[in-house]
Design a protein around this motif. Structure first.
Motif, PDB file in Angstrom:
ATOM      1  N   ARG A  53      -3.097   3.509  -5.146  1.00  0.00           N
ATOM      2  CA  ARG A  53      -3.526   4.516  -4.152  1.00  0.00           C
ATOM      3  C   ARG A  53      -4.327   5.637  -4.788  1.00  0.00           C
ATOM      4  NH1 ARG A  53      -1.221   4.230   0.753  1.00  0.00           N
ATOM      5  NH2 ARG A  53      -1.677   6.385   1.227  1.00  0.00           N
ATOM      6  N   GLY A  93       0.786  -1.228   0.000  1.00  0.00           N
ATOM      7  CA  GLY A  93       0.000   0.000   0.000  1.00  0.00           C
ATOM      8  C   GLY A  93       0.814   1.271   0.000  1.00  0.00           C
ATOM      9  N   GLU A  94       1.182   1.682   1.188  1.00  0.00           N
ATOM     10  CA  GLU A  94       1.805   2.989   1.389  1.00  0.00           C
ATOM     11  C   GLU A  94       3.032   3.238   0.522  1.00  0.00           C
ATOM     12  OE1 GLU A  94       2.848   4.360   5.580  1.00  0.00           O
ATOM     13  OE2 GLU A  94       0.735   3.750   5.645  1.00  0.00           O
ATOM     14  N   TYR A 151      -8.774  -0.179  -6.697  1.00  0.00           N
ATOM     15  CA  TYR A 151      -8.708   0.997  -5.820  1.00  0.00           C
ATOM     16  C   TYR A 151      -9.647   0.726  -4.648  1.00  0.00           C
ATOM     17  CZ  TYR A 151      -7.125   3.139 -10.236  1.00  0.00           C
ATOM     18  OH  TYR A 151      -6.465   3.417 -11.411  1.00  0.00           O
TER      19      TYR A 151
END
Ligand code: ATP
Length: 220
Positions: free
Chosen positions: A104, A78-79, A122
């Motif tokens: 993201r 993710g990040e 998403y």
């Protein structure tokens, strides 16, 4: 008839990746769950077929996993966008037949498509849309955007249509939408005939333009 058992790999065991991995396992498939963080790997180790602790941006570690033979790989990092993109690129290079990558935002998604992800998801955006649509109208049970101007919505049949056939409801002409299925009690009528009469408490599964569906959603 039992469905064929498939092999999936999930890279990145945040909440999304963990949920994908555990659901695939529960559906009877073989799952390899991968994360750079040992703790995350340990946490899921007795719930999926195999786990591996590896940094998937490292080509050698990735090669050792033999992902080419899997049916599909889900990149759920993710990040760290850079790690997400690098992993997708390396997995693509290895010749994995189907890659799903989590984005993201739109720009990130575009990059993933260019690299060759077969499907970009998403989860935060999609869930946000579903929650918003269900808040706007209590009729809306679920909402899925298929493309920027095409969506699928599950709505409780508006009272206006009860007692009318699909043809009489004139939904196609007025809103430009099509009823693809009707859920009635436990039964699913698919595809419904134009003469099918809409009953109270029917749930309509409707496909159409986002604009048309929005008008339908707010009908009483
Ligand atoms: P979610 O919203 O699904 O919880 P998130 O967007 O918060 O996820 P992160 O927690 O940032 O996502 O990433 C998911 C996982 O990806 C983390 O457990 C992290 O350790 C793992 N990860 C990040 N970089 C790598 C990498 N290079 N190789 C393998 N795993 C990685």
């Amino acid at each position: 008839m039992s469905r064929q058992k498939k092999q999936f790999a999930v890279i990145g065991l945040g909440r999304f990746g963990t949920s994908v991995a555990m659901t695939l396992q529960q559906l009877g498939h073989e799952v390899l769950a991968i994360d750079a963080d040992e703790e995350r790997v340990q946490k899921i180790s007795d719930q999926v077929t195999h786990v591996v602790q590896a940094d998937t941006t490292d080509e050698n570690s990735l090669q050792a996993l033999g992902l080419r033979n899997f049916d599909a790989v889900v990149v759920a990092i993710g990040e760290n966008v850079q790690a997400n993109v690098a992993t997708t690129l390396l997995v693509k290079d290895m010749g994995v037949p189907f890659i799903i990558a989590k984005a993201r935002n739109a720009l990130h998604g575009k990059m993933l498509e260019k690299i060759g992800a077969d499907r970009v998801v998403y989860p935060e955006r999609d869930m946000g849309q579903r929650v918003a649509h269900s808040l706007i109208s209590s009729n809306v049970l679920d909402y899925i955007e298929l493309s920027p101007n095409l969506s699928l919505v599950e709505v409780t049949a508006p009272g206006l249509f009860v007692g009318k056939s699909l043809l009489q409801s004139n939904m196609r002409a007025i809103y430009g939408v099509n009823v693809v299925a009707i859920k009635r009690n436990e039964k699913l009528i698919v595809p419904p005939q134009p003469t099918e009469v809409i009953q109270e408490s029917d749930i309509l599964i409707v496909i159409g333009s986002t604009d048309g569906l929005q008008k339908l959603e707010v009908l009483e």
